[in-house]
Design a protein around this motif. Structure first.
Motif, PDB file in Angstrom:
ATOM      1  N   GLU A  50      -9.368 -32.227  26.415  1.00 17.00           N
ATOM      2  CA  GLU A  50     -10.270 -31.127  26.751  1.00 17.00           C
ATOM      3  C   GLU A  50     -11.697 -31.513  26.372  1.00 17.00           C
ATOM      4  OE1 GLU A  50     -12.400 -27.887  27.560  1.00 17.00           O
ATOM      5  OE2 GLU A  50     -10.352 -28.219  28.267  1.00 17.00           O
ATOM      6  N   ILE A  51     -12.641 -31.255  27.288  1.00 15.86           N
ATOM      7  CA  ILE A  51     -14.026 -31.653  27.050  1.00 15.86           C
ATOM      8  C   ILE A  51     -14.698 -30.778  25.991  1.00 15.86           C
ATOM      9  CG2 ILE A  51     -14.969 -30.185  28.889  1.00 15.86           C
ATOM     10  CD1 ILE A  51     -16.929 -32.488  29.504  1.00 15.86           C
ATOM     11  N   ARG A  52     -14.283 -29.517  25.878  1.00 14.98           N
ATOM     12  CA  ARG A  52     -14.903 -28.614  24.896  1.00 14.98           C
ATOM     13  C   ARG A  52     -14.404 -28.933  23.485  1.00 14.98           C
ATOM     14  NH1 ARG A  52     -13.204 -25.028  29.066  1.00 14.98           N
ATOM     15  NH2 ARG A  52     -14.924 -24.204  30.306  1.00 14.98           N
ATOM     16  N   PRO A  53     -15.118 -28.432  22.470  1.00 11.57           N
ATOM     17  CA  PRO A  53     -14.694 -28.687  21.089  1.00 11.57           C
ATOM     18  C   PRO A  53     -13.356 -28.046  20.744  1.00 11.57           C
ATOM     19  CG  PRO A  53     -16.970 -27.919  21.160  1.00 11.57           C
ATOM     20  CD  PRO A  53     -16.407 -27.737  22.525  1.00 11.57           C
ATOM     21  N   PHE A  54     -12.970 -27.021  21.515  1.00 13.46           N
ATOM     22  CA  PHE A  54     -11.682 -26.353  21.299  1.00 13.46           C
ATOM     23  C   PHE A  54     -11.273 -25.706  22.615  1.00 13.46           C
ATOM     24  CE2 PHE A  54     -15.229 -23.748  19.874  1.00 13.46           C
ATOM     25  CZ  PHE A  54     -15.100 -22.627  20.678  1.00 13.46           C
ATOM     26  N   PRO A  55      -9.974 -25.468  22.826  1.00  9.01           N
ATOM     27  CA  PRO A  55      -9.548 -24.838  24.081  1.00  9.01           C
ATOM     28  C   PRO A  55     -10.192 -23.462  24.233  1.00  9.01           C
ATOM     29  CG  PRO A  55      -7.670 -25.766  22.921  1.00  9.01           C
ATOM     30  CD  PRO A  55      -8.834 -25.825  21.968  1.00  9.01           C
ATOM     31  N   ALA A  56     -10.833 -23.238  25.362  1.00 10.16           N
ATOM     32  CA  ALA A  56     -11.516 -21.961  25.589  1.00 10.16           C
ATOM     33  C   ALA A  56     -11.577 -21.682  27.076  1.00 10.16           C
ATOM     34  CB  ALA A  56     -12.923 -21.982  24.998  1.00 10.16           C
ATOM     35  N   THR A  57     -11.614 -20.404  27.409  1.00 10.96           N
ATOM     36  CA  THR A  57     -11.729 -19.988  28.797  1.00 10.96           C
ATOM     37  C   THR A  57     -12.909 -19.048  28.930  1.00 10.96           C
ATOM     38  OG1 THR A  57      -9.370 -20.201  29.216  1.00 10.96           O
ATOM     39  CG2 THR A  57     -10.595 -18.777  30.693  1.00 10.96           C
ATOM     40  N   ILE A  58     -13.868 -19.416  29.778  1.00 11.49           N
ATOM     41  CA  ILE A  58     -14.993 -18.546  30.058  1.00 11.49           C
ATOM     42  C   ILE A  58     -14.563 -17.568  31.151  1.00 11.49           C
ATOM     43  CG2 ILE A  58     -17.364 -18.450  30.916  1.00 11.49           C
ATOM     44  CD1 ILE A  58     -17.732 -21.295  29.876  1.00 11.49           C
ATOM     45  N   GLY A  59     -14.814 -16.309  30.928  1.00  9.69           N
ATOM     46  CA  GLY A  59     -14.462 -15.348  31.965  1.00  9.69           C
ATOM     47  C   GLY A  59     -14.092 -14.009  31.385  1.00  9.69           C
ATOM     48  N   GLY A  60     -13.776 -13.105  32.273  1.00  9.29           N
ATOM     49  CA  GLY A  60     -13.467 -11.752  31.852  1.00  9.29           C
ATOM     50  C   GLY A  60     -11.992 -11.495  31.727  1.00  9.29           C
ATOM     51  N   CYS A 150      -9.399 -32.348  21.660  1.00 11.45           N
ATOM     52  CA  CYS A 150     -10.606 -31.705  22.178  1.00 11.45           C
ATOM     53  C   CYS A 150     -11.849 -32.560  21.936  1.00 11.45           C
ATOM     54  CB  CYS A 150     -10.780 -30.331  21.533  1.00 11.45           C
ATOM     55  SG  CYS A 150      -9.457 -29.173  21.949  1.00 11.45           S
ATOM     56  N   GLY A 151     -12.925 -32.192  22.600  1.00 11.21           N
ATOM     57  CA  GLY A 151     -14.178 -32.923  22.467  1.00 11.21           C
ATOM     58  C   GLY A 151     -14.150 -34.288  23.115  1.00 11.21           C
ATOM     59  N   LYS A 152     -13.363 -34.450  24.175  1.00 14.00           N
ATOM     60  CA  LYS A 152     -13.223 -35.751  24.839  1.00 14.00           C
ATOM     61  C   LYS A 152     -13.817 -35.679  26.250  1.00 14.00           C
ATOM     62  CE  LYS A 152     -11.305 -38.535  22.872  1.00 14.00           C
ATOM     63  NZ  LYS A 152     -11.755 -39.429  21.765  1.00 14.00           N
ATOM     64  N   ARG A 153     -14.952 -36.340  26.427  1.00  4.40           N
ATOM     65  CA  ARG A 153     -15.610 -36.404  27.733  1.00  4.40           C
ATOM     66  C   ARG A 153     -15.216 -37.701  28.435  1.00  4.40           C
ATOM     67  NH1 ARG A 153     -19.963 -34.027  30.186  1.00  4.40           N
ATOM     68  NH2 ARG A 153     -20.431 -32.838  28.287  1.00  4.40           N
ATOM     69  N   THR A 154     -14.569 -37.577  29.568  1.00  2.00           N
ATOM     70  CA  THR A 154     -14.085 -38.740  30.308  1.00  2.00           C
ATOM     71  C   THR A 154     -15.220 -39.365  31.106  1.00  2.00           C
ATOM     72  OG1 THR A 154     -11.932 -37.658  30.539  1.00  2.00           O
ATOM     73  CG2 THR A 154     -12.357 -39.555  31.947  1.00  2.00           C
ATOM     74  N   VAL A 155     -15.382 -40.690  30.958  1.00  2.00           N
ATOM     75  CA  VAL A 155     -16.434 -41.406  31.691  1.00  2.00           C
ATOM     76  C   VAL A 155     -15.868 -42.480  32.608  1.00  2.00           C
ATOM     77  CG1 VAL A 155     -18.207 -40.943  29.961  1.00  2.00           C
ATOM     78  CG2 VAL A 155     -16.801 -43.004  29.757  1.00  2.00           C
ATOM     79  N   GLY A 156     -14.566 -42.756  32.494  1.00  2.00           N
ATOM     80  CA  GLY A 156     -13.969 -43.774  33.351  1.00  2.00           C
ATOM     81  C   GLY A 156     -12.493 -43.536  33.585  1.00  2.00           C
ATOM     82  N   ILE A 157     -12.057 -43.759  34.829  1.00  2.00           N
ATOM     83  CA  ILE A 157     -10.647 -43.649  35.202  1.00  2.00           C
ATOM     84  C   ILE A 157     -10.289 -44.878  36.029  1.00  2.00           C
ATOM     85  CG2 ILE A 157      -8.887 -42.316  36.440  1.00  2.00           C
ATOM     86  CD1 ILE A 157     -10.668 -39.831  36.073  1.00  2.00           C
TER      87      ILE A 157
END
Length: 437
Positions: A50-60, A150-157
């Motif tokens: 997950e790219i965010r620091p912790f699992p989260a969902t933006i929304g209502g 968490c906190g993992k930004r992927t830059v290559g596949i």
């Protein structure tokens, strides 16, 4: 279906699965892949990034329709949601004309006998996105084969005949047999690897949402659980989302001009008072329902969220990488978007399980064959849902008084005409769908 009483063959190695995206799509797909593993095989080794620091969902707040609840029950997440006391049971979504205050129609989940739709029967549940995520995370905690980082930004596949390798911004790497992209409309999996040219397109509408306190008998409401309140310039959803009914979700779908860049959208999304003024202008002005402007005034944490979609069709997979949910087919909200995501994960997992039963790569079957089988099962349903979503966009676009009057005549007819098809989706159980593969 996994049978825990049978021991896997000791000679078999667990399938190594990487998932990008720690939202509800990635988490329910991980649960599905675990639950549907054949009893003769060990559970897969699943790593979720997950790219965010912790699992989260933006929304209502979302409405979990009967088909969604049925799958969450099977995956063990509904039990956790109920145990934690989340969500408000919803028997129907009621439709109102904001200017007359009159109820013009409803979309019911009660079924002929009042017990719900499908087998087993379920109604619906209005729940905050974050609370739904917490329920799924509680179910995930019971499976040691699923890890979340968490906190993992992927830059290559990179993929080859042996597997898939991910490279992260911090220099770490991860390898697996397959990669499942559950990373949403702006999917890195799609943009870096599967189909870079297929980018999200602004739909022309935004969701402006927040939560207003409800003071019980001193603040009467015109709806039972959830109401769609149509104005000339959009639709305002007002809904309870907890058993206590002490808070009302207020979400307005409305036409908003495009902003040039992401920074501009972020700034607009955080300007609470401008959002409030826009909502009051669209939904509070001339409203026959006194509750509407009051809820907009009282709403906290107002946020503006642009609705992006993906062009219809598109590429879903390569030899070892596949897209699931919004990363493959993001569309405007059309009443059952969350349920569609759950169905994606379950059907995909069943195809992988069948591939494993047939011997997998050791049996001479590349995993791409499981991907192809999934797409054949799913493409038609997704295309139909996409077309339905376009009707929603048209319904919430700005209109004059005559256009609004015509719309208020058409909506009840449309709901009646499409009832059988809609209920057909709600009773469908993809855990039983014939795979033919």
């Amino acid at each position: 279906m996994q049978n825990q009483s049978q021991n896997p063959l000791p000679s078999l190695q667990p399938l190594s699965i990487l998932i990008l995206g720690g939202g509800i799509s990635g988490l329910t797909t991980a649960l599905s892949l675990t639950k549907f593993t054949p009893p003769t095989h060990p559970p897969p080794s699943i790593k979720i990034f997950e790219i965010r620091p912790f699992p989260a969902t933006i929304g209502g707040a979302v409405n979990l329709t009967p088909n969604a609840l049925r799958l969450l029950s099977y995956l063990g997440a509904l039990h956790e949601i109920e145990r934690l006391g989340y969500g408000a049971p919803c028997e129907a979504i009621e439709v109102f004309d904001l200017y007359t205050g009159g109820k013009i129609a409803e979309s019911s989940f009660k079924g002929k006998e009042g017990r719900g739709l499908g087998d087993p029967p379920f109604r619906a549940l209005r729940i905050g996105r974050g609370e739904a995520l917490k329920g799924v995370l509680a179910a995930i905690d019971k499976y040691p084969n699923i890890e979340i980082e968490c906190g993992k930004r992927t830059v290559g596949i990179v993929e080859d005949g042996e597997g898939v390798k991910l490279t992260f911004q911090d220099g770490d790497t991860a390898t697996g047999d397959i990669l499942v992209g559950c990373d949403g409309i702006h999917s890195v999996t799609r943009l870096l690897h599967v189909e870079p040219e297929r980018k999200g397109v602004y739909s022309g509408i935004c969701n402006a949402f927040g939560f207003a306190p409800h003071i019980g008998k001193f603040q009467p409401v015109h709806f039972t659980t959830s109401a769609m309140n149509f104005s000339r310039r959009g639709m305002l959803l007002t809904s309870f989302h907890s058993p206590e009914k002490d808070s009302i979700y207020v979400g307005g779908l409305m036409e908003v001009p495009e902003i040039a860049d992401r920074d501009g959208w972020k700034a607009a999304g955080k300007d609470e008072e401008k959002i409030r003024a826009e909502m009051l202008e669209r939904f509070g002005k001339d409203a026959a329902l006194d509750l509407i402007p009051q809820l907009i005034h009282d709403a906290k944490e107002l946020f503006l969220w642009p609705v992006f979609t993906l062009p219809k069709s598109g590429k879903w997979y390569t030899s070892r990488v596949i897209l699931i949910g919004d990363s493959a087919h993001a569309m405007p909200p059309q009443g059952e978007s969350t349920g569609i995501v759950f169905e994606d994960g379950v059907l995909f997992s069943r195809c992988i399980a069948r591939w494993m039963e047939k011997g997998g790569e050791k049996g001479g079957m590349p995993v791409r064959e499981a991907f192809e089988a999934y797409e054949k099962l799913r493409r038609g349903r997704i295309d139909a849902a996409f077309e339905e979503s376009q009707s929603v966009v048209k319904t919430v676009r700005d209109a004059g008084w005559l256009g609004h009057i015509v719309k208020m005549r058409i909506v009840p007819w449309y709901l009646w005409w499409t009832r059988a098809e809609r209920e057909g989706h709600f009773v469908e159980d993809v855990t039983r769908k014939e795979l033919n593969y």
